[in-house]
Design a protein around this motif. Structure first.
Motif, short mmCIF file in Angstrom:
data_model
loop_
_atom_site.label_atom_id
_atom_site.label_comp_id
_atom_site.label_asym_id
_atom_site.label_seq_id
_atom_site.Cartn_x
_atom_site.Cartn_y
_atom_site.Cartn_z
N GLU A 126 37.23 31.50 52.15
CA GLU A 126 36.47 30.57 52.98
C GLU A 126 35.10 30.40 52.36
N ARG A 127 34.90 29.23 51.82
CA ARG A 127 33.68 28.93 51.07
C ARG A 127 33.50 29.92 49.94
N ARG A 128 32.48 30.74 49.98
CA ARG A 128 32.26 31.70 48.89
C ARG A 128 32.61 33.13 49.28
N HIS A 129 33.42 33.27 50.31
CA HIS A 129 33.83 34.60 50.75
C HIS A 129 35.34 34.76 50.59
N VAL A 130 35.73 35.87 50.04
CA VAL A 130 37.15 36.16 49.86
C VAL A 130 37.49 37.42 50.65
N ARG A 131 38.58 37.35 51.39
CA ARG A 131 39.06 38.50 52.15
C ARG A 131 40.37 38.97 51.51
N PHE A 132 40.42 40.25 51.20
CA PHE A 132 41.61 40.83 50.58
C PHE A 132 42.58 41.24 51.68
N LEU A 133 43.76 40.63 51.67
CA LEU A 133 44.77 40.89 52.68
C LEU A 133 45.87 41.81 52.16
N ARG A 134 46.26 41.61 50.89
CA ARG A 134 47.34 42.42 50.30
C ARG A 134 46.96 42.82 48.88
N ILE A 135 46.27 43.93 48.76
CA ILE A 135 45.85 44.44 47.46
C ILE A 135 47.08 44.75 46.60
N ASP A 136 48.15 45.20 47.21
CA ASP A 136 49.36 45.53 46.45
C ASP A 136 49.92 44.30 45.73
N ALA A 137 49.88 43.14 46.37
CA ALA A 137 50.37 41.92 45.73
C ALA A 137 49.46 41.51 44.58
N LEU A 138 48.15 41.60 44.78
CA LEU A 138 47.22 41.29 43.69
C LEU A 138 47.44 42.23 42.51
N ARG A 139 47.60 43.50 42.82
CA ARG A 139 47.82 44.49 41.76
C ARG A 139 49.11 44.19 40.99
N ALA A 140 50.14 43.74 41.68
CA ALA A 140 51.40 43.40 41.02
C ALA A 140 51.21 42.22 40.08
N TRP A 141 50.48 41.18 40.52
CA TRP A 141 50.21 40.05 39.63
C TRP A 141 49.34 40.47 38.46
N GLN A 142 48.39 41.34 38.72
CA GLN A 142 47.47 41.81 37.68
C GLN A 142 48.22 42.52 36.56
N THR A 143 49.22 43.28 36.89
CA THR A 143 49.90 44.09 35.90
C THR A 143 51.06 43.40 35.20
N ARG A 144 51.37 42.18 35.57
CA ARG A 144 52.49 41.44 34.94
C ARG A 144 52.08 40.91 33.57
N GLY A 145 52.04 41.80 32.59
CA GLY A 145 51.80 41.38 31.22
C GLY A 145 50.36 41.08 30.88
N LEU A 146 49.43 41.42 31.74
CA LEU A 146 48.03 41.11 31.47
C LEU A 146 47.45 42.05 30.45
N THR A 147 46.86 41.49 29.42
CA THR A 147 46.19 42.29 28.41
C THR A 147 44.70 41.98 28.36
N THR A 148 44.27 40.90 29.02
CA THR A 148 42.87 40.52 29.02
C THR A 148 42.09 41.43 29.95
N LYS A 149 40.97 41.94 29.49
CA LYS A 149 40.10 42.76 30.32
C LYS A 149 38.90 41.92 30.74
N ILE A 150 38.45 42.11 31.95
CA ILE A 150 37.26 41.44 32.44
C ILE A 150 36.05 42.28 32.06
N ASP A 151 35.05 41.63 31.48
CA ASP A 151 33.82 42.31 31.11
C ASP A 151 32.95 42.45 32.36
N VAL A 152 32.97 43.61 32.97
CA VAL A 152 32.25 43.86 34.22
C VAL A 152 30.76 43.64 34.02
#
Length: 94
Positions: free
Chosen positions: A61-87
């Motif tokens: 909502e606008r510039r706010h994000v609410r995390f509802l299912r971290i497990d689903a995000l984590r599953a998408w994150q690990t599907r072949g991702l090799t790019t790292k985000i520069d924190v």
């Protein structure tokens, strides 16, 4: 989808939450900036960011994000991702 999921997982891990339940975070960038940061055009970024709420993983909502299912995000994150985000780069944008 992996790059966008990874971006949101890093937000969840490194930014302070704006609510006491630690589920709502303020987006430090616009969609265009997120796309540029991830090497995606704005249209692709917007389309991918729209899929996450449709899947029930997050709500935005606008510039706010609410995390509802971290497990689903984590599953998408690990599907072949090799790019790292520069924190450090992300922190500099804030």
């Amino acid at each position: 989808m992996q790059k966008v999921a990874c971006f949101f997982m890093h937000l969840h891990e490194v930014l302070p939450a704006t609510d006491s339940a630690a589920t709502v975070y303020e987006l430090p960038m616009t969609r265009a900036e997120i796309g540029n940061f991830l090497g995606l055009n704005m249209e692709t970024t917007s389309r991918l960011m729209s899929r996450l709420p449709a899947a029930g993983s997050i709500s935005i909502e606008r510039r706010h994000v609410r995390f509802l299912r971290i497990d689903a995000l984590r599953a998408w994150q690990t599907r072949g991702l090799t790019t790292k985000i520069d924190v450090n780069n992300l922190a500099a944008v804030r």
